[in-house]
Design an enzyme around this catalytic site. Structure first.
Site, PDB file in Angstrom:
ATOM      1  N   ASP A   1       0.947  -1.269   0.089  1.00  0.00           N
ATOM      2  CA  ASP A   1       0.228   0.110   0.031  1.00  0.00           C
ATOM      3  C   ASP A   1       1.077   1.303  -0.112  1.00  0.00           C
ATOM      4  O   ASP A   1       1.855   1.259   0.815  1.00  0.00           O
ATOM      5  CB  ASP A   1      -1.129   0.042   1.238  1.00  0.00           C
TER       6      ASP A   1
ATOM      7  N   GLU B   1      -4.750   2.538  -4.436  1.00  0.00           N
ATOM      8  CA  GLU B   1      -3.340   2.379  -4.322  1.00  0.00           C
ATOM      9  C   GLU B   1      -2.699   1.387  -3.760  1.00  0.00           C
ATOM     10  O   GLU B   1      -1.430   1.107  -3.259  1.00  0.00           O
ATOM     11  CB  GLU B   1      -2.779   3.647  -3.501  1.00  0.00           C
TER      12      GLU B   1
END
Length: 299
Positions: free
Chosen positions: A176, A219
């Protein structure tokens, strides 16, 4: 096409030129629908062709689960046949193991090795181009060009079944981008896109050919590491973390500093019986990395 179907502006020269063009020819093809070469289309020639990971294989599949000379295709004027060449992990047509002389029919799915599946079809030139483009759009994330979430989950399912059946390691890494919303808010969404593309390139060039890198969503990215125990996977996660931290993303003349958090979970240390359980374990590890201050790797 009859003459009464021509446009009024069509000349005799135009007709001659149309007539001089060779008609599109149908051609037997194999399309890789899962595996490290997913999306690739192989056009088959008359005679014999070898499927394998050797450099001299006509249909080369760079996958460790595929033998160097795994299977052979034999094509005559009417039919295409498939022979297994005593491969390590076997050759299957529509789930049935084959040895020699298996007749292929339109739409048959051929599995070789651990996770590579090819689909047999007879296509003309326009079909080939459209088919390849359509398959690529179905498997790939349009921004990063990584595999998409759907492909990742399908591939993870086949890899986990193989790992459970053969009692081998399988590790999943969830990644992430830290403070991604702030990157978008401060620099615009195009900057966020640039960061995602940069991270995708870093990951793709830092893992093995047989590993699967995918965009899981937003993301968040993921990597499937086959036959990799948890400790080497954590070490890889740390190398990736440092590499991202040390490499600035340049966007519109500005250098953006980016860091990532990484969660790692692996079978059989995690007693996962399903893809969902393995993903959940990796997500929990990622949560610990984020909750512990970000820019770190947790298992």
């Amino acid at each position: 096409m009859g003459a009464d179907n021509w446009d009024d502006d069509t000349t005799a020269t135009d007709v001659a030129q149309l007539g001089d063009q060779p008609p599109a020819r149908d051609r037997a093809c194999l399309t890789v629908i899962t595996g490290s070469a997913a999306g690739q289309v192989f056009k088959l020639s008359r005679g014999t062709s070898t499927i394998g990971r050797a450099q001299n294989a006509e249909i080369r599949i760079p996958d460790d689960g595929v033998s160097r000379h795994h299977a052979r295709l034999r094509q005559d004027s009417r039919n295409l046949y498939l022979d297994d060449l005593d491969s390590r992990n076997g050759t299957y047509i529509n789930g049935q193991r084959v040895t020699a002389g298996a007749l292929l029919r339109e739409g048959d799915k051929i599995q070789i090795g651990r996770s590579t599946v090819l689909r047999y079809a007879v296509l003309d030139e326009l079909d080939e181009s459209f088919h390849e483009s359509l398959l690529s759009s179905a498997l790939r994330d349009p921004l990063t060009k990584l595999f998409n979430k759907r492909y990742l989950l399908d591939r993870l399912d086949s890899e986990l079944k193989f790992a459970r059946r053969h009692d081998t390691w399988l590790t999943l890494m969830m990644i992430d981008i830290d403070h991604f919303k702030q990157i978008n808010d401060d620099n615009g969404h195009l900057a966020g896109d640039a960061v995602l593309v940069h991270l995708a390139n870093v990951l793709q060039h830092s893992v093995r050919n047989e590993d699967v890198v995918a965009r899981f969503g937003g993301e968040e990215l993921a990597i499937i590491l086959r036959a990799t125990p948890i400790d080497p996977a954590v070490a890889l996660g740390e190398r990736l973390r440092k590499l991202v931290e040390q490499t600035a993303v340049v966007h519109q003349g500005r250098a953006l500093k980016v860091t990532i958090s990484v969660g790692v979970a692996g079978f059989p240390q995690t007693k996962a019986e399903s893809v969902e359980q393995l993903v959940e374990a990796a997500d929990q590890a990622l949560y610990r990395a984020k909750n512990g201050g970000r820019n770190r790797v947790c298992r």
